[in-house]
Design a protein around this motif. Sequence first.
Motif, PDB file in Angstrom:
ATOM      1  N   UNK A  77     -46.737  21.943 -45.050  1.00 14.40           N
ATOM      2  CA  UNK A  77     -48.008  22.527 -45.476  1.00 14.40           C
ATOM      3  C   UNK A  77     -49.184  21.659 -45.049  1.00 14.40           C
ATOM      4  N   UNK A  78     -49.128  20.373 -45.222  1.00 16.82           N
ATOM      5  CA  UNK A  78     -50.224  19.477 -44.849  1.00 16.82           C
ATOM      6  C   UNK A  78     -50.390  19.395 -43.342  1.00 16.82           C
ATOM      7  N   UNK A  79     -49.279  19.452 -42.599  1.00 18.69           N
ATOM      8  CA  UNK A  79     -49.338  19.368 -41.142  1.00 18.69           C
ATOM      9  C   UNK A  79     -49.921  20.644 -40.549  1.00 18.69           C
ATOM     10  N   UNK A  80     -49.676  21.777 -41.181  1.00 19.28           N
ATOM     11  CA  UNK A  80     -50.191  23.049 -40.681  1.00 19.28           C
ATOM     12  C   UNK A  80     -51.703  23.099 -40.808  1.00 19.28           C
TER      13      UNK A  80
END
Length: 105
Positions: free
Chosen positions: A92-95
């Motif tokens: 989620x954070x990387x997206x």
Amino acid sequence: MNRLTFFLLAALVFCALSLVGAQHQARTLFVALERAQAEEKQLDIDWSRLQYQQSALGKSARIADAARAQLKMATVMPGKTQYLAGVALPAFGAAASAPAAEDSK
């Protein structure tokens, strides 16, 4: 003496009329009370029926039957299950940071 008799007669008529009015009001209120009690009994019966229906509809066997019959669903069998390999979804954070990195290039 005539005036006293006339006054007592008028008081007697007034008391009689107020008694008739009070009895009529009491009967009207009694009928309304009976109707309210009958409605209360009917609502209690409906409430019990609805609670029974809710418990019957919430049983897992009924839900499974409805899923098979109405939705044409089948139980999961391990032999028919297909697993997809090699598909990696970003975290989620990387997206959220990936589009910002592409815009800066």
